[in-house]
Scaffold this active site. Structure first.
Site, PDB file in Angstrom:
ATOM      1  N   ASP A  84      52.866  51.316  82.893  1.00 16.30           N
ATOM      2  CA  ASP A  84      51.993  50.192  83.270  1.00 16.30           C
ATOM      3  C   ASP A  84      52.720  48.860  83.080  1.00 16.30           C
ATOM      4  OD1 ASP A  84      51.835  50.103  80.518  1.00 16.30           O
ATOM      5  OD2 ASP A  84      49.644  50.099  80.411  1.00 16.30           O
ATOM      6  N   SER A  85      53.980  48.937  82.607  1.00 16.59           N
ATOM      7  CA  SER A  85      54.870  47.761  82.606  1.00 16.59           C
ATOM      8  C   SER A  85      55.030  47.223  84.021  1.00 16.59           C
ATOM      9  CB  SER A  85      56.246  48.138  82.040  1.00 16.59           C
ATOM     10  OG  SER A  85      56.756  49.284  82.705  1.00 16.59           O
TER      11      SER A  85
ATOM     12  N   ASP B 172      51.538  56.425  83.385  1.00 17.77           N
ATOM     13  CA  ASP B 172      50.947  55.699  82.269  1.00 17.77           C
ATOM     14  C   ASP B 172      49.509  55.338  82.660  1.00 17.77           C
ATOM     15  OD1 ASP B 172      51.256  54.518  79.842  1.00 17.77           O
ATOM     16  OD2 ASP B 172      52.515  52.860  80.536  1.00 17.77           O
TER      17      ASP B 172
ATOM     18  N   LYS C 273      50.398  59.490  80.341  1.00 16.79           N
ATOM     19  CA  LYS C 273      50.643  58.910  79.003  1.00 16.79           C
ATOM     20  C   LYS C 273      49.435  58.073  78.622  1.00 16.79           C
ATOM     21  CE  LYS C 273      53.751  55.423  78.142  1.00 16.79           C
ATOM     22  NZ  LYS C 273      52.879  54.355  77.588  1.00 16.79           N
TER      23      LYS C 273
ATOM     24  N   GLU D  52      57.059  53.001  69.863  1.00 10.11           N
ATOM     25  CA  GLU D  52      57.545  51.704  70.356  1.00 10.11           C
ATOM     26  C   GLU D  52      57.663  50.695  69.225  1.00 10.11           C
ATOM     27  OE1 GLU D  52      55.793  50.332  73.992  1.00 10.11           O
ATOM     28  OE2 GLU D  52      56.703  48.343  73.822  1.00 10.11           O
TER      29      GLU D  52
HETATM   30  O1  KIV Z   1      54.766  50.768  80.442  1.00  9.04           O
HETATM   31  C1  KIV Z   1      55.875  51.242  80.142  1.00  9.04           C
HETATM   32  O2  KIV Z   1      56.851  51.097  80.893  1.00  9.04           O
HETATM   33  C2  KIV Z   1      55.975  51.968  78.890  1.00  9.04           C
HETATM   34  C3  KIV Z   1      57.317  52.415  78.396  1.00  9.04           C
HETATM   35  C4  KIV Z   1      58.335  51.387  78.295  1.00  9.04           C
HETATM   36  C5  KIV Z   1      57.200  53.256  77.187  1.00  9.04           C
HETATM   37  O3  KIV Z   1      54.976  52.227  78.292  1.00  9.04           O
END
Ligand code: KIV
Length: 266
Positions: free
Chosen positions: A46-47, A85, A114, A184
């Site tokens: 979700d980044s 995610d 995730k 993290e």
């Molecule tokens: O959102 C994301 O990219 C993440 C990872 C960096 C673990 O949660």
């Protein structure tokens, strides 16, 4: 052709003390190249809210957007495991909407999901998803969806008590059925203890070298995202300069009449 990475492959890596790699991808071509490069897990993180959509935090992205990115990424992947995610509020209100939203990602090509954080409710979501065949990756330590209640981007598990608490939570996630856990921004020593005392693999996101795997946001790795760089990220390329150079040359070629050439017309 290389075999598909599954939850069994991931567990085998842990059992054999073999490290594995995780990178994020949000589009078809990037996913295809990461797969070709041998990355084991491709995460539609979700980044993407920040690096692909320009939002300020991950809170702004929703199920509809994650569904589209999941579909695009999974089309490009043959070998890696694809993990989506789950965005903020997509699994928090009740189990049935959690199942529906996570199931949507599987229907659109993800092999697992995730979910962030720890609570009795989160444990029940993990148990339910596991029961219906949706593998879950947990995420502890700094959890970006809790940014407001954690009071900013802060290292987690710094004191012995805080590290013990993360370990206790990781054990509970493991019991509930997760196949791996992202740690993290946890100090390396705490992450080492946690990793050595869990049966499922840990994936470090700024949690040091003793975890079973490492994850980074691919836009940081490629040097594409330039608004900020987390301390733990390593830049392997300079895609920002590459894009700028290509765009500048194209701009000049168009304006000077050098593009198109005789070979580029019908
Ligand atoms: O959102 C994301 O990219 C993440 C990872 C960096 C673990 O949660």
């Amino acid at each position: 052709m290389a075999k598909k990475v599954t939850v069994n492959t991931i567990q085998k890596y842990k059992n054999n003390n073999e490290k594995f790699s995780v990178l994020t991808a949000y589009d078809y071509s990037t996913a295809k190249y990461l797969d070709e490069a041998g990355i084991d897990i491709i995460l539609i993180g979700d980044s993407l809210a920040m690096v692909a959509l320009g939002y300020e935090t991950t809170h702004s992205v929703g199920v509809d957007e994650m569904r589209i990115f999941t579909k695009a990424v999974s089309k490009g992947v043959q070998h890696a495991m694809v993990v989506t995610d789950m965005p903020f509020l997509s699994y928090h209100t009740d189990i049935s909407s959690a199942v529906r939203n996570c199931g949507e990602m599987i229907k659109n090509g993800a092999n697992a999901v995730k979910i962030e954080g720890f609570s009795e409710y989160i444990l029940s979501v993990i148990r339910r998803l596991s029961q219906i065949g949706i593998p879950v990756m947990g995420h502890l330590g700094f959890t970006p969806q809790f940014l407001n209640s954690l009071g900013g981007y802060k290292i987690q598990g710094k004191t012995q008590e805080a590290a013990d608490e993360i370990f206790k939570q990781a054990k509970e996630l493991e019991k509930a059925g997760v196949f791996s856990i992202v740690l993290e921004m946890v100090p390396q020593d705490s992450a080492k203890y946690i990793s050595e005392n869990l049966s499922v693999p840990t994936i470090s996101c700024g949690a040091g070298k003793y975890c079973d795997a490492q994850v980074l946001v691919s836009d940081d790795v490629f040097g594409k995202f330039s608004d900020f760089k987390p301390k733990f990220a390593r830049k392997y390329g300079d895609m920002k300069s590459l894009i700028l150079n290509c765009a500048k040359q194209f701009n000049e070629d168009v304006k000077s009449g050098r593009f198109p050439s005789d070979d580029e017309i019908f």
